[in-house]
Design an enzyme around this catalytic site. Structure first.
Site, PDB file in Angstrom:
ATOM      1  N   ASP A 561       0.829  -1.217   0.000  1.00  0.00           N
ATOM      2  CA  ASP A 561       0.000   0.000   0.000  1.00  0.00           C
ATOM      3  C   ASP A 561       0.857   1.259   0.000  1.00  0.00           C
ATOM      4  O   ASP A 561       0.413   2.310  -0.461  1.00  0.00           O
ATOM      5  CB  ASP A 561      -0.892   0.023   1.242  1.00  0.00           C
ATOM      6  CG  ASP A 561      -1.721  -1.226   1.346  1.00  0.00           C
ATOM      7  OD1 ASP A 561      -2.924  -1.165   1.133  1.00  0.00           O
ATOM      8  OD2 ASP A 561      -1.123  -2.301   1.625  1.00  0.00           O
ATOM      9  N   HIS A 603      -3.976  -1.801   4.353  1.00  0.00           N
ATOM     10  CA  HIS A 603      -3.093  -2.922   4.664  1.00  0.00           C
ATOM     11  C   HIS A 603      -3.477  -4.164   3.885  1.00  0.00           C
ATOM     12  O   HIS A 603      -3.229  -5.275   4.309  1.00  0.00           O
ATOM     13  CB  HIS A 603      -3.103  -3.223   6.164  1.00  0.00           C
ATOM     14  CG  HIS A 603      -2.405  -2.171   6.965  1.00  0.00           C
ATOM     15  ND1 HIS A 603      -3.030  -1.047   7.422  1.00  0.00           N
ATOM     16  CD2 HIS A 603      -1.108  -2.064   7.352  1.00  0.00           C
ATOM     17  CE1 HIS A 603      -2.165  -0.281   8.079  1.00  0.00           C
ATOM     18  NE2 HIS A 603      -0.985  -0.871   8.045  1.00  0.00           N
TER      19      HIS A 603
END
Ligand SMILES: Cc1ncc(C[n+]2csc(CCOP(=O)(O)OP(=O)(O)O)c2C)c(N)n1
Ligand SMILES: [Mg+2]
Length: 814
Positions: A561, A603
């Site tokens: 990410d 996440h």
């Protein structure tokens, strides 16, 4: 500055040598200026497309060049022609060859015509793609256009010196003598005042202060970023004031900050001498704020500065023109009865510069045109032959004569005419038509080399030429956590390659948030296994710069990410370096990260479509387990090009069989694995969703559906041998599953399989994709279930395809 002091600072040269040096500097400044002036004219008269020049920045760069030694590196931007000329890495002829986009690398060694003029680099690889002796030359990393984009790599170029100085064994190894002499090399950064507003500038400046690396950062402050003045760019309108808190003190490390003026030759020389000595000897970063830099011709050929500069400022450009000021300074010596040169002598140097630049420009133009002339005359001859044999000779002859009359025709004109003529005679069967067709094909291939080669390594160490080695197992079926396999594999890599380094957030002391580097820092030291600040963009920059200096960095990005913070530098710099230099430079950096699954909007990301579409030029490995990941690291270490490995986040504590040849086995790139054979449908996936597909395949077999399960393993390159198409030829159905957004990496794969591989031909059902929802995945296990493809979704999707094909055998479930 007093003249006597100026003489004294010139490293106690005797007066005659001092005089020669000053006059030589004056000559270089004049030559560079003439190149800028003439360059602008070449663009305005249409011979070149765009021009951005270094006029006004000559003196500061000459002062810098005096301190530039063999082995040093530059990471700069489009104003640095004088520096490149002064360090003997750019001739005037090459400068114009760049402006014209001459594609012959010998004529235009910066980029072989691929980059706009003003983008500089040196050739650091030989024709086979091997490193040259970088200690025998002055080096410049290849420029990129995004302002501030030179900064992240600069950090790594400087850090490499620190590694070479402090590494326990590298400095004694013969193979590394071509990169460093005990870490004495300085990395010189240059940037415009306005570009210091960019994030990568601040990130780099902070990181270099923390790391204490030999970086000499020059800011050419001409007060403008195109039309926007400094006051809109920088706090307090001064980069040295804004950075004053970085100044080192007796007890605290930091920067040494210097301020000087772009027209003040003596002070510039004195400043650079002091500044570079500090950086080189003490490994302390230095900032040199060069104020009062001119911009006599304005920003570029795209507009004129009269539109936005005040009358006073325009007058200042003339009054403080750095070459005129230099001339005044030289002449002022005669007041004291010592003479460097008379006005006439200086004017003679100016005249000579004008003449020589004009003649080198003409030579560059002739060479550029000659290269095309051959194509042009071949094309005309071939088209005339076609006209002679064709009933449509009148229209063909008109085409030929238009090309003959064209003013300064370029390759595009030649190709357009010949291809048009081929279309005109498309239904004729003559030898001349065949000859023209063959010639066009050959030209397309030659031009593919001119404009399209070297996206990837073409050396013997190309990742695609490294032999694969299968993981070996001793039959004991020893199982261990995925993280242990990675860790023990890293150990082997570090033992085998003393130049290997790994760094990232939490990568050092605790061995990574997933413990895949557990104990590595204790074993290999803080130099080779290190923690960094939270700064993904410059973590990649460290990697690029160090990889350009013979080290083998592995840059850790904590989660996929957060790769977005680094994607710009990966896309603009790392992925293009080999291409934009036509094989003149490389940066074999490995980027390691982890992604997919887990939970929450930031996440669990899997933006693979975005990634594969933004970093063409790199390899992208998407292993489904840690043995595969280790195999990719081993392969990339043996290769000489950059790659990204995305470990599956939920695989660190999953048990895997432990190979006995850790550090040695190598998983090939671009080769999917057919994990289980089947006959009803080809199910394609990668990474974490592959593991779901495996579970789904078992459930589907209980429903009487036989799935051929394929792990693509790498997205770049993708299935080089078209194994997936072969599978579809057998099953006649295709489903692609991943957890990117719709039409992301599934869209990419679908195009590859259907269009490139031609699998549409074998289909009995419409090809299908199953991806995550277009929103970011919600938190928690339920968030995951309803955001990303689940085993249930996969099973039902496949079942639905079978239901459509044979509703009797597979009745509708809903
Ligand atoms: C990321 C990015 N944004 C915008 C541009 C367009 N651009 C090119 S040069 C420039 C001004 C840069 O000014 P400065 O850094 O002061 O350098 P100077 O040209 O004045 O030497 C801009 C905005 C760019 N090349 N890259
Ligand atoms: Mg500026």
């Amino acid at each position: 500055m007093a003249k006597e002091a100026a003489i004294a600072t010139s490293t106690s040269l005797d007066f005659e040598s001092f005089k020669t040096e000053v006059l030589n500097d004056f000559r270089i400044a004049c030559i560079s200026r003439e190149a800028s002036l003439l360059g602008r004219k070449e663009v305005l008269t249409g011979k070149a497309k765009f021009g951005i020049f270094g006029d006004g920045k000559e003196l500061a760069q000459i002062a810098l060049a005096k301190q530039f030694q063999n082995g040093d590196f530059r990471s700069g931007y489009y104003r640095d022609q004088t520096l490149m000329m002064a360090i003997d890495q750019l001739t005037v002829q090459q400068y114009f060859a760049g402006l014209y986009a001459h594609t012959d690398v010998k004529a235009e060694p910066q980029s072989a015509g691929r980059q706009m003029g003003g983008h500089y680099s040196t050739r650091n690889l030989d024709d086979q793609g091997n490193w040259k002796n970088l200690m025998a030359q002055k080096n410049s990393s290849a420029d990129i256009s995004p302002t501030g984009g030179q900064m992240p790599r600069l950090l790594g170029l400087a850090q490499a010196s620190k590694i070479y100085r402090e590494h326990p064994t590298l400095k004694d190894l013969e193979a590394f003598k071509k990169f460093s002499n005990g870490g004495n090399e300085v990395a010189f950064g240059t940037i415009g005042d306005a570009s210091t507003s960019e994030g990568p500038f601040w990130e780099t400046i902070n990181a270099a202060g923390v790391l204490q690396v030999p970086m000499v950062m020059s800011v050419w402050d001409d007060g403008y970023g195109i039309s926007v003045p400094r006051e809109f760019q920088t706090t307090k309108g001064s980069i040295s004031e804004a950075l004053a808190g970085m100044q080192r003190t007796k007890d605290k490390n930091g920067y040494e900050i210097f301020v000087t003026r772009g027209w003040d030759y003596a002070h510039l020389c004195e400043t650079y001498e002091k500044a570079v000595k500090i950086a080189r000897e003490q490994h302390v970063p230095v900032l040199i704020h060069v104020k009062e830099v001119n911009q006599p011709q304005g920003h570029s050929t795209s507009g004129s500065h009269e539109r936005y500069k005040s009358k006073e400022r325009l007058q200042w450009e003339t009054d403080f023109d750095c070459i005129n000021k230099f001339q005044e300074w030289i002449l002022s010596f005669s007041d004291k009865g010592i003479s460097i040169a008379t006005e006439d002598e200086l004017n003679a140097i100016r005249d000579e510069a004008k003449k020589s630049v004009r003649s080198e420009k003409n030579a560059a133009w002739s060479a550029f045109v000659d290269d095309i002339k051959q194509d042009l005359s071949d094309a005309i001859r071939l088209m005339k032959a076609v006209a002679a044999e064709s009933p449509k000779s009148a229209v063909i002859s008109a085409e030929v004569s238009a090309l003959e009359k064209a003013f300064e025709p370029i390759r595009r004109d030649v190709m357009t005419s010949t291809r048009k003529v081929l279309r005109i005679v498309r239904d004729e069967k003559t030898a001349s038509k065949n000859a023209l067709g063959a010639w066009i094909k050959k030209q397309l291939s030659n031009n593919a080399d001119r404009y399209g080669s070297h996206l990837h390594s073409e050396s013997d160490r190309s990742a695609l030429k490294i032999e694969s080695v299968a993981p070996k197992y001793d039959g004991s079926e020893t199982m261990d956590d995925g993280r242990i396999i990675l860790r023990d594999n890293y150990r082997k890599i570090f033992e085998k390659y003393p130049e290997a380094l790994i760094f990232g957030e939490d990568a050092g002391k605790i061995g990574g948030v997933n413990q895949s580097l557990e104990g590595m820092q204790d074993e290999f030291g803080t130099l080779r296994v290190s923690d960094t600040g939270i700064r993904e963009c410059t973590i990649i920059g460290q990697g690029i710069g160090m990889a350009m200096r013979g080290l083998r960095p592995i840059a850790e990005i904590q989660y996929l990410d957060y790769l977005l913070y680094a994607i710009q530098v990966m896309s603009d710099d790392l992925s293009t370096v080999h291409y934009r230099t036509k094989g003149g430079q490389k940066a074999p950096l490995i980027i390691s990260t982890r992604g997919h699954r887990l939970e929450g909007i930031w996440h669990s990301g899997s933006p693979m479509g975005m990634i594969v579409n933004s970093i063409r030029g790199m390899h992208v490995c998407v292993p489904r387990n840690m043995t595969k990941a280790a195999g990719f690291y081993n392969l990339l270490m043996a290769a000489d090009e950059p790659g990204l490995v995305i470990e599956p986040l939920n695989g660190y504590r999953t048990k895997e069989r432990v190979p006995t040849n850790l550090g040695e086995f190598k998983i090939p790139l671009g080769v999917p694995e057919i994990v289980s054979e089947g006959s009803d449908l080809t199910l394609v996936s990668y990474g974490s969703t592959f593991n779901l597909c495996e579970v789904a395949a078992k459930q589907l077999s209980e429903l009487g559906i036989s799935v051929e399960l394929i792990d693509v393993q790498t997205l770049l390159p993708f299935d080089i041998d078209h194994l997936i198409c072969e599978s579809v030829a057998k099953t006649n159905r295709l489903l692609i599953v991943d957890e990117d957004v719709s039409s992301g990496a599934t869209g990419y794969m679908l195009d590859k399989i259907m269009v490139e591989q031609g699998a549409y031909y074998h289909l009995d059902s419409a090809p299908q994709t199953l991806s995550a929802k277009d929103h970011r995945p919600a938190y928690g296990s339920d968030g995951d279930y309803f955001s990303k493809p689940s085993v249930d979704d996969i099973v039902e999707k496949v079942y639905g395809m079978m239901n459509e094909a044979d509703p009797k055998k597979y009745p509708s479930m809903y």
